[in-house]
Design an enzyme around this catalytic site. Structure first.
Site, PDB file in Angstrom:
ATOM      1  N   GLU A 157      -5.678   7.131  -0.944  1.00 37.20           N
ATOM      2  CA  GLU A 157      -5.657   5.912  -0.138  1.00 37.20           C
ATOM      3  C   GLU A 157      -6.350   4.759  -0.865  1.00 37.20           C
ATOM      4  OE1 GLU A 157      -3.988   5.406   2.630  1.00 37.20           O
ATOM      5  OE2 GLU A 157      -3.270   7.486   2.499  1.00 37.20           O
ATOM      6  N   HIS A 206       0.841  -1.206   0.000  1.00 37.25           N
ATOM      7  CA  HIS A 206       0.000   0.000   0.000  1.00 37.25           C
ATOM      8  C   HIS A 206       0.873   1.253   0.000  1.00 37.25           C
ATOM      9  CE1 HIS A 206      -3.208   2.789   1.373  1.00 37.25           C
ATOM     10  NE2 HIS A 206      -2.236   3.296   2.126  1.00 37.25           N
ATOM     11  N   GLU A 207       1.883   1.288   0.858  1.00 36.89           N
ATOM     12  CA  GLU A 207       2.764   2.457   0.914  1.00 36.89           C
ATOM     13  C   GLU A 207       3.541   2.621  -0.389  1.00 36.89           C
ATOM     14  OE1 GLU A 207       2.694   4.634   3.226  1.00 36.89           O
ATOM     15  OE2 GLU A 207       1.347   3.511   4.531  1.00 36.89           O
ATOM     16  N   ASP A 231      -4.531   1.311  -2.030  1.00 27.29           N
ATOM     17  CA  ASP A 231      -5.103   0.003  -1.704  1.00 27.29           C
ATOM     18  C   ASP A 231      -5.219  -0.858  -2.967  1.00 27.29           C
ATOM     19  OD1 ASP A 231      -5.356   0.640   0.965  1.00 27.29           O
ATOM     20  OD2 ASP A 231      -7.500   1.079   0.874  1.00 27.29           O
ATOM     21  N   HIS A 274       1.629   4.536  -2.966  1.00 28.71           N
ATOM     22  CA  HIS A 274       1.675   5.998  -2.883  1.00 28.71           C
ATOM     23  C   HIS A 274       2.827   6.550  -3.716  1.00 28.71           C
ATOM     24  CE1 HIS A 274      -1.554   6.656  -0.127  1.00 28.71           C
ATOM     25  NE2 HIS A 274      -1.028   5.939   0.844  1.00 28.71           N
TER      26      HIS A 274
END
Length: 419
Positions: free
Chosen positions: A352, A274-275, A356, A278
């Protein structure tokens, strides 16, 4: 009271009452019905505890906000802004040293006034609900380190800003904008190596299944890493977190020891996926660019209102000054800042969801992210049923149940059955 004063007062009261309304609606939205995604994960007693935590922190936040508002109004209408200014002008120093003392003293008074609330939240509320692990020694040490950083880094940056607006005339905002963009970029590289280790111990992650899985995922997605570190977050709180720091080939993964202790390897890699999303979706770059644009707008508008006599009259000031202009402009700019924060929250929630989706599409067990979110929500006593208006004003992340449902849909699993 001129138009500047009306705008500032109206903004203070409108934003305060919007916050009160959002908090009350949020409390009413908190029900005793456990969402289906959390059945079998959240014990009934723990769920009731999370709702009690929500009530306690909400009312405490309202009391704190009311205190801050009343303190500002008392300081304002008692003429204390002018009294403080005349006190420091009495030393006969120049504009820059006087400005440093004036703004520094306001910030110091704000910290001191808020200290009892900080202590109560940390050592009473967080302690009561089992989160606080911080000793008084660590608390005092953090405050002293923060003060030292403010003196060593904040004071020179503020002095530079005061100098630009005091002597560069019409081009001041451009010089200030360029200088502060450069400073912010330098700090992005300096912070992980020199600043963050002042507060937490960073230790390289040892060899094992977790490190192997992280490196394999990073290699698969072409995500370069300079290191994987474990942070001793448990010395302050039982809450867990993970984040990336650095840019380019200096990117680092930072995992809280509390996160590692409570999650499986699949869940941890899914969180890191997930990070990674970004970075891959350029969210970090977008946020940085928006922040720099906002900073440029602030400096430009500040230059337009620099040493405006009407603005100083609102605060009963005898003399105009560069440093006073900065303080009072930020109060005047608050409506724009409030609206901007709502927009940025909306953008953050969108990011976000995108991160995801990236995790689900790039990690073989991306659905493990849903399980990680469940555990994080339970361990942090998160609110599972926030009111939409509260989310609109305050949430940088979508509500956890919404995120889990989307993850399930993307993975093709639909709504999971109770564990």
């Amino acid at each position: 009271m001129n138009v500047f004063g009306v705008v500032i007062l109206l903004t203070l009261f409108v934003t305060f009452f919007m916050k009160v309304a959002a908090d009350i609606l949020n409390l009413r939205a908190s029900t005793g019905d456990l969402p289906i995604e959390f059945q079998g994960v959240y014990e009934p007693g723990a769920y009731r505890k999370s709702q009690e935590y929500l009530k306690t922190t909400t009312w405490f936040s309202l009391v704190t906000s009311l205190f801050d508002l009343l303190l500002l109004l008392v300081f304002w209408f008692s003429g204390s802004f002018d009294l403080l200014d005349r006190f420091f002008r009495g030393f006969g120093l120049g504009e820059v040293p006087t400005g440093l003392l004036y703004i520094g003293s306001l910030l110091f008074l704000q910290v001191i006034a808020g200290l009892p609330f900080t202590l109560y939240r940390t050592f009473v509320i967080e302690e009561r609900f089992g989160f606080n692990k911080m000793s008084p020694v660590v608390f005092v040490g953090d405050m002293l380190k923060s003060f030292l950083l403010a003196v060593l880094l904040g004071a020179p940056a503020l002095a530079l800003l005061l100098w630009f607006f005091g002597y560069a005339e019409t081009s001041a905002w451009l010089w200030a904008w360029g200088a502060f963009m450069l400073i912010s970029l330098v700090l992005q590289y300096v912070a992980p190596t020199w600043i963050m280790p002042l507060f937490n111990r960073f230790e390289p992650l040892g060899e094992g299944e977790l490190k192997t899985a992280i490196l394999q995922y990073a290699k698969t997605t072409g995500f370069p890493l300079a290191g994987i570190f474990v942070i001793d977050g448990s010395k302050r709180s039982s809450k867990a977190n993970a984040f990336f720091t650095g840019f380019g080939h200096r990117k680092r993964i930072a995992l809280f020891d509390t996160l590692i202790a409570n999650h499986t390897v699949d869940e941890l890699v899914a969180v890191l996926a997930h990070e990674t999303g970004h970075f891959k979706k350029r969210h970090v770059l977008i946020n940085m660019m928006l922040s720099m644009i906002n900073l440029g707008i602030i400096f430009f508008l500040l230059s337009m209102l620099m040493q405006n006599r009407m603005l100083f009259d609102v605060f009963f000031m005898t003399d105009v000054s560069v440093y006073g202009s900065m303080v009072f402009f930020m109060l005047l700019y608050s409506p724009a800042e409030f609206l901007l924060s709502i927009f940025l929250q909306m953008l953050s929630r969108k990011h976000e969801y995108e991160a995801d989706a990236y995790a689900v599409s790039t990690y073989s067990n991306g659905v493990a992210l849903a399980d990680a979110l469940k555990k994080l929500s339970c361990s942090n006593l998160s609110n599972l049923t926030p009111h939409p208006f509260y989310v609109f004003l305050n949430y940088s992340h979508p509500p956890v149940c919404d995120r889990i449902r989307r993850i399930r849909q993307l993975s093709g699993n639909g709504i999971s059955s109770p564990n």
